[in-house]
Design an enzyme around this catalytic site. Structure first.
Site, PDB file in Angstrom:
ATOM      1  N   HIS A  67       0.831  -1.201   0.000  1.00 23.96           N
ATOM      2  CA  HIS A  67       0.000   0.000   0.000  1.00 23.96           C
ATOM      3  C   HIS A  67       0.871   1.258   0.000  1.00 23.96           C
ATOM      4  CE1 HIS A  67      -2.276   3.132   2.365  1.00 23.96           C
ATOM      5  NE2 HIS A  67      -3.080   2.944   1.338  1.00 23.96           N
ATOM      6  N   GLU A  70       1.979   1.918  -3.441  1.00 22.25           N
ATOM      7  CA  GLU A  70       0.876   2.486  -4.245  1.00 22.25           C
ATOM      8  C   GLU A  70       0.876   4.007  -4.149  1.00 22.25           C
ATOM      9  OE1 GLU A  70      -3.521   3.637  -3.466  1.00 22.25           O
ATOM     10  OE2 GLU A  70      -3.216   1.534  -2.951  1.00 22.25           O
ATOM     11  N   GLU A 147      -3.481   8.097   7.397  1.00 18.44           N
ATOM     12  CA  GLU A 147      -4.582   7.346   6.789  1.00 18.44           C
ATOM     13  C   GLU A 147      -5.029   6.213   7.710  1.00 18.44           C
ATOM     14  OE1 GLU A 147      -5.486   4.593   2.831  1.00 18.44           O
ATOM     15  OE2 GLU A 147      -3.803   6.000   2.816  1.00 18.44           O
TER      16      GLU A 147
END
Length: 443
Positions: A67, A70, A147
């Site tokens: 992630h 990404e 996040e």
């Protein structure tokens, strides 16, 4: 999930929607797989790159690196500045995004058809030329930690789901959250990120899916020009993960968090995924989830617990067969005011046991069959959805033929198929039951 209006619609589907999509496949010399889905109803195209790599493919001690990467893919390359990729897409009237799962990482753009080559040019550039800096790593690490704080740590249901998956999967990486454990996210640096990128972001580990108003031959020529020149990764490892041992005992969790506003009980069972050439059990589980908890008005749990006895405010069941390895089947009950979690769980178990004795209502089965048929047909009207269907399936071990066969496989499911898979999956010994509550006492 479905509404009764869809049932009638299943018998009056416009002919323009009921067409079978035209799919062309090709493999470049460097091993990159190409899937082109033609849909000429609008001059738009969805361009997607799917890497057969997700969080379950991460090495030990670097959870969240898939992630993290990404996010970093939107930084600078040797030829583009940080953020320039999305700026160019937007300037050309398009939209773009990316997402990471346990089994894949995907990047996509939706643009006018005549902008396809530009998307390939930029996507192939960042597949091979990402220019990571220590500053990028530090800045984006703070972004992903924030996040996690916003999406997980402030949401008691999200924390509970993490704990439940960790209990369900003792050995498999599906027990580690996609976003990563915070203590490992905090330690991520350029070394493991660069290693992950160099190994997995390679054409022979990628699937290009292009869906929309395009000519397959032209797409393949463009792909060969932009992606075909990239070198294959000769050291790409076989995709082998640690497997779950047989589960021999039920597992239970009580997650207590004062922020919980509505207590609930949920249970997950290990369940088979859709497998290449063998999707029958997954199709039957799709029906089982609808029968047990798909509709608040007609499902087994909804009827018995919400209407007949008023034990529950909400009931549900869930199953998603797109998974490289074993997935889960879930049932959930949120008790009504004054009903304890123990009483809610007992009522849930009693309803499931009664279903296993009574079997399937033929009228309900045919209603769900019609609903699924309508859903599959209307899905063909969404070019982005079609691209995602093929990309997710192929990066999770399925084939183009499996995707094409899925609607017919669903329609062929019988009551006997459903009851057989229910007896196999609804085994408490391979389950995790979790209570989520605001206090230590059963409310």
């Amino acid at each position: 999930m479905f509404r009764n209006a869809i049932v009638a619609a299943a018998f009056t589907i416009p002919a323009t929607l009921a067409h079978a999509e035209i799919v062309t496949t090709h493999t470049l010399d460097n091993g990159m797989q190409i899937v082109v889905v033609e849909d000429h109803r609008a001059p738009v195209v969805v361009h997607m790159i799917w890497y057969r790599t997700g969080s379950a493919d991460e090495p030990p001690a670097v959870s969240g690196v898939a992630h993290f990467l990404e996010h970093l893919m939107f930084k600078a390359t040797d030829t583009m500045d940080a953020g320039e990729f999305s700026t160019v897409v937007a300037a050309n009237g398009g939209s773009d995004n990316a997402f990471t799962s346990f089994d894949y990482t995907a990047y996509y753009q939706r643009v006018a058809s005549d902008r396809l080559e530009l998307m390939m040019q930029m996507e192939s550039d960042r597949m091979n030329n990402l220019a990571l800096t220590a500053e990028d790593i530090e800045t984006e690490r703070q972004v992903i930690l924030e996040e996690r704080s916003e999406r997980v740590d402030t949401d008691p249901s999200a924390i509970a789901r993490e704990q439940m998956l960790a209990a369900q999967y003792m050995n498999h990486r599906y027990g580690t959250p996609v976003i990563g454990w915070q203590h490992e996210m905090e330690a991520l640096d350029q070394g493991p990120v660069r290693d992950f990128y160099d190994l997995y972001y390679s054409p022979n580990n990628a699937i290009l899916v292009v869906a929309g108003d395009v000519n397959p031959d032209e797409v393949i020529l463009l792909a060969n020009s932009h992606y075909g020149v990239l070198p294959a990764e000769e050291g790409l490892p076989e995709r082998v993960r640690p497997m779950e041992p047989p589960q021999l005992a039920e597992r239970r969790i009580v997650y207590t968090d004062e922020r919980v506003s509505q207590p609930y009980v949920t249970r997950t069972y290990l369940a088979p995924e859709r497998n290449a050439g063998d999707q029958k059990e997954a199709a039957a589980l799709t029906y089982l989830s609808e029968i047990l908890g798909g509709s608040s008005f007609t499902s087994v749990l909804g009827t018995k617990l919400t209407f007949d006895t008023q034990v529950a405010l909400f009931t549900g069941a869930g199953y998603d067969g797109i998974s490289l390895d074993k997935t889960t089947f879930s049932v959930t009950v949120a008790p009504a005011e004054g009903v304890t979690l123990q009483a809610a769980e007992d009522a849930m178990d009693a309803a499931i046991d009664q279903f296993m004795q009574d079997g399937i209502d033929p009228v309900q089965l045919e209603r769900i069959r019609s609903q699924l048929r309508a859903s599959e047909i209307y899905a063909k009207d969404n070019v982005e959805g079609l691209a995602q269907q093929y990309g997710a399936a192929l990066s999770s071990g399925l084939t183009v033929q499996d995707v094409k066969d899925w609607p017919a496989t669903l329609q062929a499911v019988t009551a006997e198929d459903i009851m057989l898979v229910a007896a196999k999956v609804l085994d408490r010994k391979q389950s995790v039951t979790m209570w989520v509550t605001a206090n230590d006492e059963d409310p």
